[in-house]
Design a protein around this motif. Structure first.
Motif, PDB file in Angstrom:
ATOM      1  N   SER B  87       0.843  -1.210   0.000  1.00 20.91           N
ATOM      2  CA  SER B  87       0.000   0.000   0.000  1.00 20.91           C
ATOM      3  C   SER B  87       0.874   1.255   0.000  1.00 20.91           C
ATOM      4  N   ALA B  91       2.363   1.437  -3.753  1.00 22.79           N
ATOM      5  CA  ALA B  91       1.360   1.624  -4.794  1.00 22.79           C
ATOM      6  C   ALA B  91       1.615   2.897  -5.606  1.00 22.79           C
ATOM      7  N   THR B 112      -2.222  -4.457  -5.506  1.00 20.27           N
ATOM      8  CA  THR B 112      -1.638  -3.694  -4.402  1.00 20.27           C
ATOM      9  C   THR B 112      -2.307  -4.089  -3.095  1.00 20.27           C
ATOM     10  N   GLN B 114      -3.603  -3.132   0.688  1.00 22.69           N
ATOM     11  CA  GLN B 114      -4.214  -1.930   1.257  1.00 22.69           C
ATOM     12  C   GLN B 114      -4.396  -2.176   2.755  1.00 22.69           C
ATOM     13  N   GLU B 127      -1.397   4.264   4.215  1.00 21.47           N
ATOM     14  CA  GLU B 127      -2.665   4.268   3.497  1.00 21.47           C
ATOM     15  C   GLU B 127      -2.632   5.379   2.443  1.00 21.47           C
ATOM     16  N   ILE B 130      -5.314   4.664  -3.508  1.00 20.26           N
ATOM     17  CA  ILE B 130      -4.705   4.314  -4.789  1.00 20.26           C
ATOM     18  C   ILE B 130      -5.786   4.123  -5.870  1.00 20.26           C
ATOM     19  N   ILE B 131      -6.990   3.822  -5.435  1.00 18.55           N
ATOM     20  CA  ILE B 131      -8.078   3.690  -6.422  1.00 18.55           C
ATOM     21  C   ILE B 131      -8.311   5.042  -7.099  1.00 18.55           C
ATOM     22  N   ASN B 141     -10.121  -0.284 -12.422  1.00 14.12           N
ATOM     23  CA  ASN B 141      -9.531  -0.635 -11.136  1.00 14.12           C
ATOM     24  C   ASN B 141     -10.644  -0.958 -10.157  1.00 14.12           C
ATOM     25  N   GLN B 143     -11.374  -2.069  -5.765  1.00 15.89           N
ATOM     26  CA  GLN B 143     -10.877  -2.359  -4.424  1.00 15.89           C
ATOM     27  C   GLN B 143     -11.649  -3.545  -3.841  1.00 15.89           C
ATOM     28  N   LEU B 170      -5.785  -2.239 -12.056  1.00 17.19           N
ATOM     29  CA  LEU B 170      -5.257  -2.307 -10.688  1.00 17.19           C
ATOM     30  C   LEU B 170      -6.310  -2.884  -9.750  1.00 17.19           C
ATOM     31  N   ASP B 172      -6.843  -3.464  -5.748  1.00 20.85           N
ATOM     32  CA  ASP B 172      -6.356  -3.065  -4.432  1.00 20.85           C
ATOM     33  C   ASP B 172      -7.034  -3.974  -3.403  1.00 20.85           C
ATOM     34  N   THR B 174      -7.574  -5.089   0.515  1.00 25.12           N
ATOM     35  CA  THR B 174      -7.350  -4.735   1.920  1.00 25.12           C
ATOM     36  C   THR B 174      -6.769  -5.942   2.661  1.00 25.12           C
TER      37      THR B 174
END
Lengths: 175, 573
Positions: B87, B91, B112, B114, B127, B130-131, B141, B143, B170, B172, B174
């Motif tokens: 993250s 990222a 990535t 997160q 943090e 990045i989205i 992309n 998340q 991408l 992301d 968590t």
């Protein structure tokens, strides 16, 4: 090339961040968004963005293609005002004491085709729908009496030609 | 019998989100992950420990190195490059490469880590959003905050990255989604209702295009990377050979058609060849195939091919009329469009018209090229180094370049026999691209020679990737064309800013010694006489090698279409 007001309608999936992705198309072209509204369309699960922008037709053509290119956008189109029926809604919070005097309330409701949504001792909320010029006119009228709050929504708009509406509907539901 | 009947069609496996990521990568036949670990991606790295026999992880020395390496891999192989980073800074360090991949249509899946979903928006350690940051430079992309979303999200990621006009995606994830449990079942993504990657070919448009081509007296083909991305090299060659149309390439279209093909008339654009630029404004039909009329190709649009009818074959509807007004757009996958088009065009040759390109070439040879590739005296020239490399590789190597004068020289003078051989940062012009991209290309195509031609400026932007080359033992041949300047900027300063060399001169370290520190053999030369042997030594050396060549400090790249000028106003000096 002449700048005009265009209404872009984009039909999309309902996903987090898509608003961001769409508005960034305007940002990178240094275009200001005049108004933006999003809500679920007649097809469940498919959302409709209504975006008003002032630019050239050449630019809006490219913009719409770029919007439609986004993975989660099903279809995007643009129109000039004459091709759509559009509306905005405005809410006015004014002091009850200053407005509820004589025939003023009746006059403003009648003349403006407005309505009172709520009335309290201290304040009342007037609602009016119409084009921007119309809601603006009422705002100007009320100003001398003291406008405590005013808010106007983004434009919502539907397409006039039946054929085009039906074609659009087909395109966004036939997958 | 009973066992067969009760067995479900496909079984799910109980596992963690982190393990699911690796399972998907295996399903998608990922050979390499170019990555860098860190806090928020640690569960995936922990799971990776069990997959070392299936997937190679390349530990680049910076996340920008990871992504350029993945780009080099993708461009050399035509497959999706996979990148992994943590993250926050991990990222954000990917962003330059993502933007590069976006503008050059390179398929990548970037994963990535997160912070935990309960921490999102709290300014937690490492943090970043990045989205939002990557949104304008990704094709898509997403998340993931729950483990069970992972298989479908990653399946989409691979599908979107590689289909239609490719691009970077991408995902992301968590930390809690990596730790979380799920019933894993992988289904490859085949379609997404809101996404139509390949427009349906319209036979009417093909017919219109064919008619126009059949009537043309002076047709001219411009080909771009779309031919390579669409795996349509064969179809393209068949088309130009049947029609006999002179064809010129964009920087990224280079190698789609062998450079010695009689109909290959050279390079378009700012530092392209004289004929292709001049004659753009003399052709009667311009046929653009898988290219996007970049401003470096067109020069001033107001005086670009105004006399010509324009046919544009592309997979991306947003490219039509974007820069150049098109008479006949042909939307679709160019492998299919070209096949159809070839069926409908007449066998033809345009000998007189082609002769005109030859005449222009002769002038360019005389005034520019021969002095560049075969100088007898004076400082060493970039062009002669490339010419010497050609003698050894005979057009079979992969050329990876950085950005600037050396890039233009290498692309102008390198011979190519096969496709996917020219890897460079075209649209974004990212200095620092070359070294990691060459590493990725070599890993993806180990059977081929990979030559990284780099300037002394760009080399130092990602010099740390020497470490990755050292560790992976990738036999990349590095040629630094050292002029002790940021050469292209200096050239502009000379030509357009009254020779005020503002912050372009470089005091360089001993590159050979640095390479030696990384266990990479090398040598530095300044004499013309040492060049042939130095190239031979480099190519014969078993393993990576660094050759520094000191070239003229103030040499310029010509021809040149000055910025904002018309392609007709191309200068030979």
């Amino acid at each position: 090339m002449e700048q005009k007001v265009f209404t872009i309608s984009a039909f999309t999936e309902n996903s987090i961040g898509l608003l961001n992705r769409i508005t960034s198309m305007f940002t990178r072209r240094h275009l200001n968004i005049e108004s933006l509204n999003t809500s679920e369309s007649e097809s469940p699960g498919i959302y409709r963005f209504t975006i008003v922008v002032k630019t050239t037709e050449e630019q809006v053509q490219k913009l719409v293609l770029q919007i439609e290119k986004q993975v989660e956008v099903l279809k995007a189109v643009y129109h000039v005002d004459e091709e759509t029926v559009f509306q905005e809604i405005a809410l006015y919070k004014v002091s009850t004491k200053s407005v509820a005097d004589g025939n003023l309330v009746e006059k403003l409701i009648r003349d403006n085709n407005a309505r009172i949504l709520s009335m309290e001792q201290e304040f009342m909320i007037i609602e009016k729908t119409g084009h921007k010029a119309e809601t603006q006119e009422l705002l100007d009228f009320l100003r001398p009496y003291g406008v405590i709050e005013f808010v106007r929504s983004g434009r919502i708009s539907v397409i006039k030609p039946m054929e085009e509406s039906e074609d659009l509907r087909k395109r966004i539901t036939n997958f | 019998m009973e066992a067969v009947l009760t067995k479900p069609v496909k079984e799910t496996v109980k596992t963690t989100g982190a393990d699911a990521v690796l399972r998907v990568l295996v399903e998608e036949q990922t050979e390499f992950i170019f990555g860098y670990p860190g806090g928020a991606i640690m569960p995936v790295y922990d799971a990776l420990y069990h997959y070392q026999d299936k997937i190679h992880h390349v530990l680049n020395r910076h996340e920008q190195g990871c992504i350029h390496a993945a780009q080099g891999y993708a461009r050399a192989t035509g497959r999706v490059g996979v990148v992994m980073a943590t993250s926050g800074p991990g990222a954000t360090n990917l962003i330059t490469g993502i933007a590069d991949a976006m503008i050059d249509s390179t398929p990548l899946v970037c994963i990535t880590g997160q912070v935990g979903s309960h921490l999102l928006g709290s300014d937690a350690f490492q943090e970043t959003d990045i989205i939002s940051i990557s949104m304008p430079v990704t094709k898509w992309n997403f998340q993931v905050t729950r483990a069970e979303e992972l298989p479908a999200a990653l399946a989409r990621a691979f599908y979107i990255a590689r289909s239609g006009r490719p691009g970077p995606v991408l995902i992301d994830i968590t930390k809690d989604a990596q730790f979380g449990d799920l019933d894993f079942l992988y289904k490859k993504c085949q379609e997404i209702r809101s996404y139509k990657p390949v427009p349906k070919l319209d036979p009417n448009q093909v017919k219109k295009a064919a008619d126009l081509i059949n009537e043309a007296q002076r047709p001219f083909v411009l080909f771009g990377q779309g031919v390579i991305l669409g795996k349509a090299e064969k179809e393209f060659k068949a088309f130009v050979e049947k029609t006999g149309i002179p064809s010129a390439w964009t920087l990224l279209g280079l190698s789609a058609l062998p450079t010695d093909h009689p109909l290959n008339v050279g390079m378009l654009g700012m530092h392209g060849n004289y004929g292709p630029n001049k004659l753009t404004n003399e052709c009667d039909v311009l046929i653009a195939i898988g290219m996007r009329f970049d401003d470096r190709v067109t020069g001033n649009l107001a005086s670009y091919a105004k006399q010509a009818r324009v046919i544009h074959l592309d997979i991306d509807p947003a490219e039509i009329n974007k820069n150049v007004k098109v008479d006949v757009p042909v939307l679709g996958d160019c492998k299919e469009s070209l096949t159809e088009l070839t069926n409908q065009v007449r066998m033809n040759s345009h000998a007189k018209w082609l002769e005109l390109f030859r005449k222009h070439d002769a002038l360019e040879q005389e005034t520019v090229i021969q002095d560049e590739i075969k100088p007898a005296t004076g400082d060493m020239k970039m062009g002669e180094v490339i010419e010497e490399i050609n003698k050894t590789t005979k057009g079979d190597a992969i050329l990876v370049t950085d950005v600037g004068q050396h890039q233009m020289m290498a692309c102008r003078y390198t011979q190519f026999n096969q496709s996917k051989s020219n890897i460079t940062s075209g649209g974004l012009g990212t200095m620092g691209f070359c070294l990691p991209a060459a590493l990725g290309a070599k890993l993806g195509a180990p059977e081929r020679d990979v030559i990284a031609v780099i300037g002394d400026g760009g080399f130092q932007m990602t010099i740390q990737e020497l470490g990755t080359i050292f560790q992976t033992k990738a036999a990349v041949k590095i040629v630094i064309l050292n002029n002790s300047f940021l050469g292209m900027v200096r050239q502009w300063q000379q030509l357009f800013f009254d020779k005020r060399y503002s912050s372009t001169e470089l005091e360089n370290p001993d590159f050979v010694e640095i390479a030696q520190g990384y266990g990479i053999k090398g040598q530095s030369i300044s004499e013309r006489s040492a060049l042939p042997e130095a190239i031979e030594t480099m190519m014969k050396h078993d393993g990576s090698y660094l050759l520094e060549v000191h070239v003229g400090k103030e040499d310029n790249v010509f021809p040149m279409v000055p910025s904002g000028a018309s392609v007709s106003d191309i200068r030979l000096s």
